[in-house]
Scaffold this active site. Structure first.
Site, PDB file in Angstrom:
ATOM      1  N   HIS A 154       3.164  -0.598  -2.305  1.00 37.92           N
ATOM      2  CA  HIS A 154       4.566  -0.294  -2.005  1.00 37.92           C
ATOM      3  C   HIS A 154       5.270  -1.604  -1.687  1.00 37.92           C
ATOM      4  O   HIS A 154       4.857  -2.295  -0.755  1.00 37.92           O
ATOM      5  CB  HIS A 154       4.647   0.666  -0.820  1.00 37.92           C
ATOM      6  CG  HIS A 154       3.900   1.946  -1.065  1.00 37.92           C
ATOM      7  ND1 HIS A 154       4.519   3.089  -1.492  1.00 37.92           N
ATOM      8  CD2 HIS A 154       2.581   2.237  -1.001  1.00 37.92           C
ATOM      9  CE1 HIS A 154       3.613   4.046  -1.652  1.00 37.92           C
ATOM     10  NE2 HIS A 154       2.423   3.553  -1.373  1.00 37.92           N
ATOM     11  N   GLU A 171      -5.090  12.115  -0.319  1.00 35.45           N
ATOM     12  CA  GLU A 171      -5.391  11.116   0.714  1.00 35.45           C
ATOM     13  C   GLU A 171      -5.571  11.881   2.025  1.00 35.45           C
ATOM     14  O   GLU A 171      -6.590  11.772   2.676  1.00 35.45           O
ATOM     15  CB  GLU A 171      -4.237  10.108   0.835  1.00 35.45           C
ATOM     16  CG  GLU A 171      -4.446   9.062   1.928  1.00 35.45           C
ATOM     17  CD  GLU A 171      -3.200   8.186   2.172  1.00 35.45           C
ATOM     18  OE1 GLU A 171      -2.093   8.569   1.737  1.00 35.45           O
ATOM     19  OE2 GLU A 171      -3.347   7.119   2.815  1.00 35.45           O
ATOM     20  N   HIS A 182       1.076  10.517  -5.231  1.00 34.25           N
ATOM     21  CA  HIS A 182       0.160  10.419  -4.094  1.00 34.25           C
ATOM     22  C   HIS A 182      -0.384  11.822  -3.828  1.00 34.25           C
ATOM     23  O   HIS A 182       0.394  12.760  -3.619  1.00 34.25           O
ATOM     24  CB  HIS A 182       0.913   9.958  -2.843  1.00 34.25           C
ATOM     25  CG  HIS A 182       1.152   8.488  -2.762  1.00 34.25           C
ATOM     26  ND1 HIS A 182       1.883   7.804  -3.685  1.00 34.25           N
ATOM     27  CD2 HIS A 182       0.739   7.571  -1.842  1.00 34.25           C
ATOM     28  CE1 HIS A 182       1.920   6.520  -3.331  1.00 34.25           C
ATOM     29  NE2 HIS A 182       1.230   6.349  -2.230  1.00 34.25           N
ATOM     30  N   ASP A 212      -2.183  -1.097  -1.307  1.00 34.66           N
ATOM     31  CA  ASP A 212      -1.286  -0.102  -0.682  1.00 34.66           C
ATOM     32  C   ASP A 212      -0.127  -0.743   0.094  1.00 34.66           C
ATOM     33  O   ASP A 212       0.995  -0.756  -0.398  1.00 34.66           O
ATOM     34  CB  ASP A 212      -2.108   0.857   0.195  1.00 34.66           C
ATOM     35  CG  ASP A 212      -1.504   2.242   0.300  1.00 34.66           C
ATOM     36  OD1 ASP A 212      -0.496   2.510  -0.373  1.00 34.66           O
ATOM     37  OD2 ASP A 212      -2.053   3.082   1.048  1.00 34.66           O
ATOM     38  N   ASP A 213      -0.369  -1.207   1.315  1.00 32.42           N
ATOM     39  CA  ASP A 213       0.655  -1.872   2.149  1.00 32.42           C
ATOM     40  C   ASP A 213      -0.033  -3.053   2.838  1.00 32.42           C
ATOM     41  O   ASP A 213      -0.288  -3.020   4.046  1.00 32.42           O
ATOM     42  CB  ASP A 213       1.183  -0.906   3.231  1.00 32.42           C
ATOM     43  CG  ASP A 213       1.816   0.343   2.629  1.00 32.42           C
ATOM     44  OD1 ASP A 213       2.847   0.217   1.953  1.00 32.42           O
ATOM     45  OD2 ASP A 213       1.258   1.437   2.834  1.00 32.42           O
ATOM     46  N   HIS A 258      -1.286   0.047  -7.296  1.00 29.95           N
ATOM     47  CA  HIS A 258      -0.768   0.846  -6.185  1.00 29.95           C
ATOM     48  C   HIS A 258      -0.439  -0.023  -4.975  1.00 29.95           C
ATOM     49  O   HIS A 258      -1.311  -0.358  -4.186  1.00 29.95           O
ATOM     50  CB  HIS A 258      -1.813   1.912  -5.805  1.00 29.95           C
ATOM     51  CG  HIS A 258      -1.333   2.914  -4.794  1.00 29.95           C
ATOM     52  ND1 HIS A 258      -1.347   4.277  -5.040  1.00 29.95           N
ATOM     53  CD2 HIS A 258      -0.839   2.773  -3.541  1.00 29.95           C
ATOM     54  CE1 HIS A 258      -0.882   4.915  -3.978  1.00 29.95           C
ATOM     55  NE2 HIS A 258      -0.575   4.024  -3.045  1.00 29.95           N
TER      56      HIS A 258
END
Ligand SMILES: [Zn+2]
Length: 335
Positions: A16, A198, A195, A275-276, A14
């Site tokens: 991006h 969250e 997603h 994630d990022d 996961h």
């Protein structure tokens, strides 16, 4: 940056791709494009923002410097190479054809360029990667359907496209609006992830399950519902947990309040993901370390479990999966 690679191979599901852009690459491209990025990058190679809205705007500013197809090839190469340096053997990244189009790059050129970078990183650093094109929930049903059509079409000639997902605001519309898109992607042999859980609670996670996903992005709020945790465990659905992201974005009330251990004790398969990463001032290695800390127990066993869970849930062909699992077991035997 020098770092010691993890002795237990890492795997990520996961992340991006636009959110993973290294700051030096963004600086270089912004300079080339003549774009002003004042106030975007801090002194520690991270991006600057203060709340969820300013995070989204920093994300869009970073994405906007990638204006040529070859930029995405360099992005995919830089990210996968950086992961390999941390000890990762496998990576899946979300790719947003909508973001690429906003930056002026046509979807197929974008996906092919990412694939080119992935292949170069595999040749140079041995890391295997796959792509998951995503629909963006707050862009609406039509955009999600279009992203799915592009993913299906691209996957016919681009074997690195292995799944389809949905990201974006969890409160925009209903996840069930993606029902048609997900059904068509499943029919085309793509793995499915969404997603959910969250920001929003158990009902959204139930919606994701009804879409036929085998993985859920985040899903941490499943911990609020015993029956839901039991259902996720029984169905063998894997959660793509991003502990540092959860803490930094205040999706959980601090690290001590993170429900990873509770989810693990309910028999749910967990993975650790970044994630990022430069937005959240993290790396895959740091997220794995954070997760191991949350779970407790034998550190090597926990690290191995996280990687094994990721490889078992990966949207990858079976021979490649077995090869990667073999690498993990070999590393464990000598650890
Ligand atoms: Zn995400």
């Amino acid at each position: 940056m020098t770092q010691t690679p993890s002795p237990i191979p890492l795997a990520e599901l996961h992340c991006h791709i636009e959110g993973a852009a290294p700051t030096d690459l963004v600086r270089e491209l912004a300079h080339r494009n003549g774009q002003d990025i004042t106030g975007l990058i801090n002194g520690e190679n991270g991006y600057i923002w203060s709340d969820f809205d300013s995070f989204l705007s920093a994300y869009d500013r970073v994405a906007s410097v990638f204006t040529r197809a070859e930029d995405y090839s360099n992005l995919a190469y830089a990210y996968a190479s950086g992961l390999a340096a941390q000890g990762a053997i496998y990576s899946e990244t979300f790719s947003s054809t909508d973001h690429a189009e906003q930056a002026g790059v046509e979807p197929m050129a974008y996906l092919n360029a990412l694939a080119d970078g992935i292949k170069r990183a595999e040749v140079d650093h041995g890391i295997v990667s796959r792509m998951i094109p995503t629909g963006v929930r707050h862009f609406g049903t039509q955009a999600i359907n279009r992203a799915a059509d592009i993913a299906i079409e691209a996957a016919k000639t681009n074997p690195l496209i292995a799944g389809f997902g949905i990201a974006g605001s969890e409160v925009a519309g209903s996840l069930l609006d993606a029902n048609d898109a997900f059904a068509r992607c499943a029919g085309a042999g793509l793995g499915l992830t969404a997603h959910a859980g969250e920001w929003t609670g158990p009902p959204t996670i139930r919606d994701a399950i009804s879409l036929g996903v085998t993985r859920i992005g985040h899903g941490v709020r499943a911990a609020e519902d015993e029956a839901l945790m039991a259902e996720i465990a029984a169905k063998g659905i894997t959660l793509e947990v991003c502990p540092v992201s959860n803490v930094v974005l205040n999706a959980v009330d601090g690290l001590d309040a993170h429900p990873a251990k509770q989810l693990h004790n309910a028999g749910i398969k967990l993975t650790a993901n970044s994630d990022d990463p430069p937005h959240f001032h993290t790396t895959l290695a740091k997220d794995v370390e954070t997760m191991v800390h949350l779970l407790g127990g034998d550190e090597t066993a926990m690290r191995a479990m996280l990687t094994r869970n990721a490889l078992n849930a990966a949207f990858v062909d079976e021979p490649t999966r077995q090869k990667l699992l073999g690498k993990l077991e070999t590393a464990l035997a000598s650890a």
